[in-house]
Design a protein around this motif. Sequence first.
Motif, mmCIF file in Angstrom:
data_model
loop_
_atom_site.group_PDB
_atom_site.id
_atom_site.type_symbol
_atom_site.label_atom_id
_atom_site.label_comp_id
_atom_site.label_asym_id
_atom_site.label_seq_id
_atom_site.Cartn_x
_atom_site.Cartn_y
_atom_site.Cartn_z
ATOM 1 N N SER A 1 35.307 29.957 32.285
ATOM 2 C CA SER A 1 35.278 29.230 31.011
ATOM 3 C C SER A 1 36.364 29.763 30.076
ATOM 4 O O SER A 1 36.882 29.027 29.252
ATOM 5 N N ASN A 2 36.726 31.036 30.210
ATOM 6 C CA ASN A 2 37.852 31.587 29.446
ATOM 7 C C ASN A 2 38.716 32.461 30.353
ATOM 8 O O ASN A 2 38.491 33.670 30.456
ATOM 9 N N PRO A 3 39.700 31.868 31.019
ATOM 10 C CA PRO A 3 40.524 32.635 31.968
ATOM 11 C C PRO A 3 41.461 33.625 31.258
ATOM 12 O O PRO A 3 41.997 34.520 31.905
ATOM 13 N N GLU A 4 41.631 33.478 29.951
ATOM 14 C CA GLU A 4 42.562 34.344 29.207
ATOM 15 C C GLU A 4 41.989 35.744 28.996
ATOM 16 O O GLU A 4 42.698 36.740 29.074
ATOM 17 N N THR A 5 40.708 35.798 28.636
ATOM 18 C CA THR A 5 40.061 37.085 28.355
ATOM 19 C C THR A 5 38.724 37.098 29.088
ATOM 20 O O THR A 5 37.802 36.384 28.716
ATOM 21 N N PHE A 6 38.630 37.908 30.121
ATOM 22 C CA PHE A 6 37.444 37.898 30.979
ATOM 23 C C PHE A 6 36.285 38.661 30.349
ATOM 24 O O PHE A 6 36.377 39.864 30.090
ATOM 25 N N SER A 7 35.199 37.956 30.096
ATOM 26 C CA SER A 7 33.960 38.598 29.639
ATOM 27 C C SER A 7 32.910 38.379 30.725
ATOM 28 O O SER A 7 32.444 37.250 30.938
ATOM 29 N N TYR A 8 32.539 39.440 31.409
ATOM 30 C CA TYR A 8 31.630 39.304 32.549
ATOM 31 C C TYR A 8 30.321 38.630 32.156
ATOM 32 O O TYR A 8 29.876 37.687 32.808
ATOM 33 N N GLY A 9 29.722 39.097 31.063
ATOM 34 C CA GLY A 9 28.426 38.556 30.650
ATOM 35 C C GLY A 9 28.488 37.076 30.335
ATOM 36 O O GLY A 9 27.624 36.295 30.763
ATOM 37 N N VAL A 10 29.512 36.672 29.618
ATOM 38 C CA VAL A 10 29.684 35.262 29.244
ATOM 39 C C VAL A 10 29.905 34.405 30.489
ATOM 40 O O VAL A 10 29.267 33.364 30.672
ATOM 41 N N GLU A 11 30.785 34.841 31.369
ATOM 42 C CA GLU A 11 31.138 34.042 32.538
ATOM 43 C C GLU A 11 29.976 33.901 33.522
ATOM 44 O O GLU A 11 29.770 32.847 34.112
ATOM 45 N N VAL A 12 29.221 34.982 33.685
ATOM 46 C CA VAL A 12 28.092 34.937 34.611
ATOM 47 C C VAL A 12 26.978 34.031 34.058
ATOM 48 O O VAL A 12 26.333 33.289 34.807
ATOM 49 N N TYR A 13 26.780 34.084 32.768
ATOM 50 C CA TYR A 13 25.790 33.212 32.107
ATOM 51 C C TYR A 13 26.168 31.741 32.317
ATOM 52 O O TYR A 13 25.335 30.920 32.724
ATOM 53 N N GLU A 14 27.425 31.427 32.071
ATOM 54 C CA GLU A 14 27.901 30.044 32.270
ATOM 55 C C GLU A 14 27.788 29.640 33.742
ATOM 56 O O GLU A 14 27.375 28.533 34.065
ATOM 57 N N ALA A 15 28.173 30.565 34.622
ATOM 58 C CA ALA A 15 28.133 30.269 36.060
ATOM 59 C C ALA A 15 26.692 30.054 36.529
ATOM 60 O O ALA A 15 26.421 29.191 37.369
ATOM 61 N N TYR A 16 25.757 30.811 35.971
ATOM 62 C CA TYR A 16 24.349 30.607 36.336
ATOM 63 C C TYR A 16 23.922 29.184 35.980
ATOM 64 O O TYR A 16 23.300 28.481 36.796
ATOM 65 N N LYS A 17 24.282 28.750 34.785
ATOM 66 C CA LYS A 17 23.876 27.418 34.325
ATOM 67 C C LYS A 17 24.521 26.306 35.158
ATOM 68 O O LYS A 17 23.937 25.238 35.336
ATOM 69 N N LYS A 18 25.717 26.562 35.667
ATOM 70 C CA LYS A 18 26.441 25.557 36.471
ATOM 71 C C LYS A 18 26.185 25.741 37.975
ATOM 72 O O LYS A 18 26.823 25.079 38.789
ATOM 73 N N ALA A 19 25.282 26.677 38.334
ATOM 74 C CA ALA A 19 25.048 26.996 39.755
ATOM 75 C C ALA A 19 26.356 27.370 40.441
ATOM 76 O O ALA A 19 26.682 26.867 41.522
ATOM 77 N N ALA A 20 27.127 28.237 39.783
ATOM 78 C CA ALA A 20 28.431 28.637 40.310
ATOM 79 C C ALA A 20 28.532 30.156 40.506
ATOM 80 O O ALA A 20 29.618 30.728 40.462
ATOM 81 N N LEU A 21 27.369 30.818 40.709
ATOM 82 C CA LEU A 21 27.401 32.245 41.015
ATOM 83 C C LEU A 21 27.688 32.445 42.502
ATOM 84 O O LEU A 21 27.403 31.557 43.322
ATOM 85 N N SER A 22 28.193 33.612 42.851
ATOM 86 C CA SER A 22 28.492 33.897 44.263
ATOM 87 C C SER A 22 27.196 33.893 45.083
ATOM 88 O O SER A 22 26.109 34.173 44.555
ATOM 89 N N SER A 23 27.334 33.583 46.366
ATOM 90 C CA SER A 23 26.153 33.344 47.196
ATOM 91 C C SER A 23 25.265 34.579 47.345
ATOM 92 O O SER A 23 24.046 34.463 47.445
ATOM 93 N N ASP A 24 25.855 35.785 47.337
ATOM 94 C CA ASP A 24 25.011 36.978 47.490
ATOM 95 C C ASP A 24 24.087 37.161 46.288
ATOM 96 O O ASP A 24 22.934 37.590 46.438
ATOM 97 N N ILE A 25 24.552 36.812 45.103
ATOM 98 C CA ILE A 25 23.705 36.887 43.909
ATOM 99 C C ILE A 25 22.610 35.815 43.976
ATOM 100 O O ILE A 25 21.433 36.095 43.727
ATOM 101 N N VAL A 26 22.998 34.616 44.344
ATOM 102 C CA VAL A 26 22.047 33.496 44.410
ATOM 103 C C VAL A 26 20.910 33.812 45.396
ATOM 104 O O VAL A 26 19.737 33.568 45.108
ATOM 105 N N GLN A 27 21.270 34.385 46.540
ATOM 106 C CA GLN A 27 20.252 34.729 47.536
ATOM 107 C C GLN A 27 19.243 35.740 46.994
ATOM 108 O O GLN A 27 18.032 35.621 47.214
#
Lengths: 193, 193
Positions: free
Chosen positions: A63-89
């Motif tokens: 969502s912000n490729p300029e400044t990586f914020s892990y917490g923000v990106e993972v939250y967004e990815a969770y909502k979009k079902a875009a987390l890596s498969s090992d986390i999802v499992q």
Amino acid sequence: MAGLGKKVLIVYAHQEPKSFNGSLKDVAVAELGRQGCSITVSDLYAMDFEPRATRNDITGTLSNPETFSYGVEVYEAYKKAALSSDIVQEQKKVQEADLVIFQFPLYWFSVPAILKGWMDRVLCQGFAFDLPGFYDDGFLKGKSAILSLTTGGTAEMYSKTGVSGDFRYFLWPLQGRTGTCRQGAGARRGAAR
Amino acid sequence: MAGLGKKVLIVYAHQEPKSFNGSLKDVAVAELGRQGCSITVSDLYAMDFEPRATRNDITGTLSNPETFSYGVEVYEAYKKAALSSDIVQEQKKVQEADLVIFQFPLYWFSVPAILKGWMDRVLCQGFAFDLPGFYDDGFLKGKSAILSLTTGGTAEMYSKTGVSGDFRYFLWPLQGRTGTCRQGAGARRGAAR
């Protein structure tokens, strides 16, 4: 058959199947199975589980490729079902479990890094909690958790007057983790790593 | 030039150079340099530092290949100079440092897994402590350590009456780690992750 139909996840962090930790895990599997539970084990070292929280945890664009914020990106990815498969499992296993048992040796007054990485990556915002939606309103409400750990020191060393201080102080941040998601938390301990 | 000739190691655990943690690290490098210190930074994510404590940490044969005990094998490997090169490099940095600064965002009331892995693997028996040879007699005696961390919550949340509880409880196990090796430990904190 006290546990009939109950689902248990054991998150297990020891390198050696023949260790005391391995035996505690095996006894839990056998006894809970005897009680009618269905049991899943996440054997973190055998899985070579990734502990590092990185950009690789998000599939696709950020969502912000300029400044990586892990917490923000993972939250967004969770909502979009875009987390890596090992986390999802792992999240699926937690979601299905009535009880989560953490089985590990104490490393530097806490969990080994491989298990800390499981906590950092799996228990993300959106899945385990939200803001608001934490502590008493955490998303794992109704589930139970047990910390089952072994130590290299003696019980006396971990007493209030012992050289390492009261054992419960070390458990506080760990119990805080389970508490944030509103799991009930207990602890039992063994005498050797 | 208060720090003239002093050696500082900054163990830094954030993915993003432009983060608040990255800025705190940069400011420390600039200010300590201005004071005449020589500074080394271990940028753990940039190094893709390995957090998992495994058999790979020991080069050559194991003392007991039948039943793997990480603590025993690493202790023996340290004495035989048979630890993996990434551990040896970090131990050399610690050995040379007068002050170690840990710069990190609080993840689940503790250090991120990548930094926990640094602690688990680098501060091994033989190098950082021995039995006997811990706490007041730890091998890093005379060195200083600072925990410099940022939080996602407000100061009020981490107060004694706040929802997360007294901040010092979270620091206890971390300070225990530095205390075991007999580093002096201080802490400062920022307001954002």
